[in-house]
Design a protein around this motif. Structure first.
Motif, PDB file in Angstrom:
ATOM      1  N   THR A 141       0.866  -1.191   0.000  1.00  0.00           N
ATOM      2  CA  THR A 141       0.000   0.000   0.000  1.00  0.00           C
ATOM      3  C   THR A 141       0.900   1.237   0.000  1.00  0.00           C
ATOM      4  O   THR A 141       2.104   1.147   0.270  1.00  0.00           O
ATOM      5  N   GLY A 142       0.286   2.388  -0.246  1.00  0.00           N
ATOM      6  CA  GLY A 142       1.035   3.639  -0.122  1.00  0.00           C
ATOM      7  C   GLY A 142       1.478   3.849   1.321  1.00  0.00           C
ATOM      8  O   GLY A 142       2.570   4.349   1.586  1.00  0.00           O
ATOM      9  N   TRP A 143       0.621   3.477   2.245  1.00  0.00           N
ATOM     10  CA  TRP A 143       0.952   3.630   3.671  1.00  0.00           C
ATOM     11  C   TRP A 143       2.216   2.825   3.994  1.00  0.00           C
ATOM     12  O   TRP A 143       3.133   3.313   4.658  1.00  0.00           O
ATOM     13  N   ALA A 144       2.248   1.586   3.482  1.00  0.00           N
ATOM     14  CA  ALA A 144       3.412   0.725   3.734  1.00  0.00           C
ATOM     15  C   ALA A 144       4.673   1.334   3.116  1.00  0.00           C
ATOM     16  O   ALA A 144       5.774   1.198   3.669  1.00  0.00           O
ATOM     17  N   VAL A 241      10.166  12.740  -1.175  1.00  0.00           N
ATOM     18  CA  VAL A 241       8.931  13.456  -1.514  1.00  0.00           C
ATOM     19  C   VAL A 241       7.830  12.422  -1.730  1.00  0.00           C
ATOM     20  O   VAL A 241       7.965  11.518  -2.562  1.00  0.00           O
ATOM     21  N   ASP A 242       6.735  12.560  -0.970  1.00  0.00           N
ATOM     22  CA  ASP A 242       5.559  11.689  -1.107  1.00  0.00           C
ATOM     23  C   ASP A 242       4.645  12.294  -2.176  1.00  0.00           C
ATOM     24  O   ASP A 242       4.103  13.386  -1.989  1.00  0.00           O
ATOM     25  N   VAL A 243       4.497  11.570  -3.290  1.00  0.00           N
ATOM     26  CA  VAL A 243       3.744  12.121  -4.426  1.00  0.00           C
ATOM     27  C   VAL A 243       2.372  11.455  -4.586  1.00  0.00           C
ATOM     28  O   VAL A 243       1.820  11.410  -5.687  1.00  0.00           O
ATOM     29  N   ALA A 244       1.819  10.964  -3.473  1.00  0.00           N
ATOM     30  CA  ALA A 244       0.557  10.210  -3.523  1.00  0.00           C
ATOM     31  C   ALA A 244      -0.537  10.949  -4.293  1.00  0.00           C
ATOM     32  O   ALA A 244      -1.311  10.331  -5.027  1.00  0.00           O
ATOM     33  N   HIS A 245      -0.625  12.271  -4.128  1.00  0.00           N
ATOM     34  CA  HIS A 245      -1.791  12.976  -4.683  1.00  0.00           C
ATOM     35  C   HIS A 245      -1.537  13.681  -6.004  1.00  0.00           C
ATOM     36  O   HIS A 245      -2.482  14.154  -6.632  1.00  0.00           O
ATOM     37  N   ASP A 246      -0.284  13.789  -6.429  1.00  0.00           N
ATOM     38  CA  ASP A 246      -0.046  14.497  -7.696  1.00  0.00           C
ATOM     39  C   ASP A 246       0.493  13.611  -8.805  1.00  0.00           C
ATOM     40  O   ASP A 246       0.246  13.872  -9.983  1.00  0.00           O
ATOM     41  N   GLY A 271       5.320   6.983  -3.419  1.00  0.00           N
ATOM     42  CA  GLY A 271       3.964   7.275  -3.892  1.00  0.00           C
ATOM     43  C   GLY A 271       2.981   6.160  -3.601  1.00  0.00           C
ATOM     44  O   GLY A 271       3.329   5.102  -3.072  1.00  0.00           O
ATOM     45  N   SER A 272       1.735   6.452  -3.976  1.00  0.00           N
ATOM     46  CA  SER A 272       0.625   5.521  -3.768  1.00  0.00           C
ATOM     47  C   SER A 272      -0.120   5.362  -5.093  1.00  0.00           C
ATOM     48  O   SER A 272      -0.168   6.292  -5.893  1.00  0.00           O
ATOM     49  N   PHE A 273      -0.716   4.190  -5.298  1.00  0.00           N
ATOM     50  CA  PHE A 273      -1.524   3.996  -6.509  1.00  0.00           C
ATOM     51  C   PHE A 273      -3.006   4.283  -6.252  1.00  0.00           C
ATOM     52  O   PHE A 273      -3.825   4.232  -7.157  1.00  0.00           O
ATOM     53  N   SER A 274      -3.337   4.550  -4.976  1.00  0.00           N
ATOM     54  CA  SER A 274      -4.745   4.509  -4.585  1.00  0.00           C
ATOM     55  C   SER A 274      -5.550   5.747  -4.956  1.00  0.00           C
ATOM     56  O   SER A 274      -6.763   5.752  -4.803  1.00  0.00           O
ATOM     57  N   LYS A 275      -4.882   6.788  -5.442  1.00  0.00           N
ATOM     58  CA  LYS A 275      -5.634   7.999  -5.776  1.00  0.00           C
ATOM     59  C   LYS A 275      -5.893   8.106  -7.285  1.00  0.00           C
ATOM     60  O   LYS A 275      -6.922   8.610  -7.700  1.00  0.00           O
ATOM     61  N   THR A 276      -4.925   7.676  -8.074  1.00  0.00           N
ATOM     62  CA  THR A 276      -5.012   7.911  -9.519  1.00  0.00           C
ATOM     63  C   THR A 276      -4.904   6.625 -10.336  1.00  0.00           C
ATOM     64  O   THR A 276      -5.338   6.575 -11.477  1.00  0.00           O
TER      65      THR A 276
HETATM   66  C1  LIG Z   1       0.066  11.832   1.322  1.00  0.00           C
HETATM   67  C2  LIG Z   1      -0.323  10.392   1.459  1.00  0.00           C
HETATM   68  N1  LIG Z   1       0.640   9.457   1.544  1.00  0.00           N
HETATM   69  C3  LIG Z   1       0.342   8.149   1.662  1.00  0.00           C
HETATM   70  C4  LIG Z   1      -0.966   7.717   1.709  1.00  0.00           C
HETATM   71  C5  LIG Z   1      -1.258   6.258   1.886  1.00  0.00           C
HETATM   72  O1  LIG Z   1      -1.653   5.704   0.668  1.00  0.00           O
HETATM   73  P1  LIG Z   1      -2.553   4.394   0.565  1.00  0.00           P
HETATM   74  O2  LIG Z   1      -3.962   4.820   0.661  1.00  0.00           O
HETATM   75  O3  LIG Z   1      -2.187   3.853  -0.792  1.00  0.00           O
HETATM   76  O4  LIG Z   1      -2.150   3.474   1.654  1.00  0.00           O
HETATM   77  C6  LIG Z   1      -1.994   8.639   1.597  1.00  0.00           C
HETATM   78  C7  LIG Z   1      -3.410   8.188   1.620  1.00  0.00           C
HETATM   79  O5  LIG Z   1      -4.214   8.621   2.361  1.00  0.00           O
HETATM   80  C8  LIG Z   1      -1.676  10.018   1.483  1.00  0.00           C
HETATM   81  O6  LIG Z   1      -2.639  10.934   1.434  1.00  0.00           O
END
Ligand SMILES: Cc1ncc(COP(=O)(O)O)c(C=O)c1O
Length: 445
Positions: A141-144, A241-246, A271-276
């Motif tokens: 996950t992105g969190w992981a 840099v955490d690019v989860a949202h962009d 980054g995360s795949f869960s937004k885009t």
């Molecule tokens: C900035 C940011 N980083 C990481 C995460 C975690 O991503 P994921 O939902 O894929 O676990 C999120 C999700 O809420 C997020 O907003």
């Protein structure tokens, strides 16, 4: 609506916050939830608990959902994270189905053992190439990924210098890695510099990780990435840099790193795949095979966790195909058109919002009491939007975080704003009547 709010329990449901129940004591851990549950249930009973909802058939732009008591909601959806509307894209769905036919449904192991497939190996390569980095490693996950990059790299004698609004996965990773954590004011380069100066004045032996995000998820604003990388270089630190949202959704698809001409120039990208990208999953891109291998075996949320399923890897690969194509450019253009229309329509309706144009349009409410009263009304009127309140954001800075999708239609946006306007006006009347009979400070608390 208003009359049934005039009882003591309803009024008390407008006060307090989740922070009040974080520290609980007593010998029986199984009773830890009791006080929180009583408070939550009072909010729930009064229609003031707008969380833990479920959609009936996935996160469409207009969808059917249910609250956590099973009450049906139907309306325009600005509460899901599917920025390019990829989760309902026919090619993505077809890819998922075909992959399951060939690979089955499960990866059945950590990527440190045999959890990878040729799909996840290909995805790591694609991500690294797209970001102009040498290597990339996947996380479940992105969190992981956020937790794992920090816990994997930073040891107890090292230092972490992080933006005060960094996502909880980064904060938790930092807390697990070291006690030497220094927070700098949101986006503030000079404040970050002062932390680095004071660390390096007394310690030149240990590592420093600077932590920020490409686009902050509650405020929709962005740091000077080149400025932070220059600071890292100057002080012998490393930047993540955490690019989860962009990533995928902004600019040409490479997000703010691309927009700021920093592709291939940032030490670490997470980054995360869960937004885009229409899937669970996350990644870290880095600049050497040695670092990738180190993370694979010392980042516990990668090493000791099951790898992405083949279907997830295939979906993200297909999403990347689309994101890097002309269709991706069209989807990003639709997203930004919707973002601008939403911001403009909100302004015309007298609302204010945070930050810069992105898929996150966080509408200012202020007091938690008012925001909860609004949250009570909007589902009945046909709008799904997430209430964000303390401690996710500062006290008195409650907001509705509207998340825009490429697939939203103009009428969805106009309907959403009209509903929000009606709900806020009605909620203000509720609040005025309530504050006539109660202590105003308590309700605003
Ligand atoms: C900035 C940011 N980083 C990481 C995460 C975690 O991503 P994921 O939902 O894929 O676990 C999120 C999700 O809420 C997020 O907003």
């Amino acid at each position: 609506m208003t009359r049934d709010l005039f009882n003591n329990q309803a009024v008390s449901a407008l006060g307090g916050s989740m922070r009040d129940f974080r520290v609980q004591s007593g010998p029986d851990l199984a009773r830890r939830g009791d006080a929180f549950y009583a408070w939550q249930n009072n909010r729930r009973a009064n229609g003031l608990w707008p969380f833990s909802r479920s959609t009936e058939a996935g996160p469409g732009t207009v969808c059917a959902a249910a609250d956590d008591r099973g009450n049906p909601i139907r309306g325009v959806n600005f509460a899901s994270q599917d920025y390019l509307s990829m989760s309902s894209h026919p090619a993505i769905k077809e890819t998922a189905i075909e992959t399951i036919r060939t690979y089955g449904v499960h990866s059945a192991g950590s990527s440190a053992l045999v959890g990878n497939t040729n799909l996840s190996v290909a995805l790591e390569r694609r991500l690294a190439d797209y970001l102009q980095m040498e290597e990339a490693i996947l996380y479940p996950t992105g969190w992981a990924a956020g937790y794992g990059i920090i816990k994997g790299l930073v040891r107890s004698a090292d230092h972490i210098v992080m933006d005060t609004l960094s996502h909880v996965c980064l904060q938790e990773g930092a807390n697990a890695a070291t006690r030497n954590i220094y927070q700098f004011r949101h986006l503030d380069l000079e404040h970050c510099r002062s932390k680095l100066e004071s660390i390096r004045a007394r310690d030149t032996e240990n590592g420093i990780l600077i932590v920020t995000e490409g686009l902050f998820s509650m405020d929709s604003d962005t740091p000077d990435i080149a400025g932070f990388q220059a600071l890292a270089d100057e002080f012998g630190a490393r930047l993540v840099v955490d690019v989860a949202h962009d990533f995928g959704a902004l600019g040409d698809g490479t997000g703010h790193i691309g927009l700021q001409n920093m592709l291939g120039k940032v030490d670490l990208v997470m980054g995360s795949f869960s937004k885009t990208f229409a899937s669970n999953g996350g990644f870290v891109a880095c600049r050497s095979r040695a670092l990738k291998e180190y993370l694979r075996f010392y980042s516990p949320s990668a090493t000791f966790s099951n790898a992405l399923s083949p279907m997830q890897a295939a979906v993200v690969l297909k999403a990347l195909d689309i994101i890097q194509s002309e269709e991706g450019a069209r989807l990003r253009a639709s997203l930004m058109k919707n973002v601008h229309l939403l911001r403009q329509t909100l302004s015309e309706a007298g609302f204010e919002y945070y930050g810069d144009p992105s898929a996150i349009v966080a509408v200012k409410m202020g007091s938690e009491g008012l925001a909860r009263l609004v949250s009570r009304r909007i589902p009945e009127l046909g709008l799904l939007s997430n209430l964000v309140e303390y401690p996710a954001v500062a006290k008195g800075a409650a907001r509705f975080r509207m998340q825009v999708m490429a697939g939203h239609k103009e009428e969805n946006i106009r309907d959403a704003v009209a509903i929000l306007r009606e709900a806020v006006d009605a909620a203000r009347t509720d609040l005025d009547m309530l504050t006539g009979s109660r202590d105003k400070a308590f309700l605003a608390a």
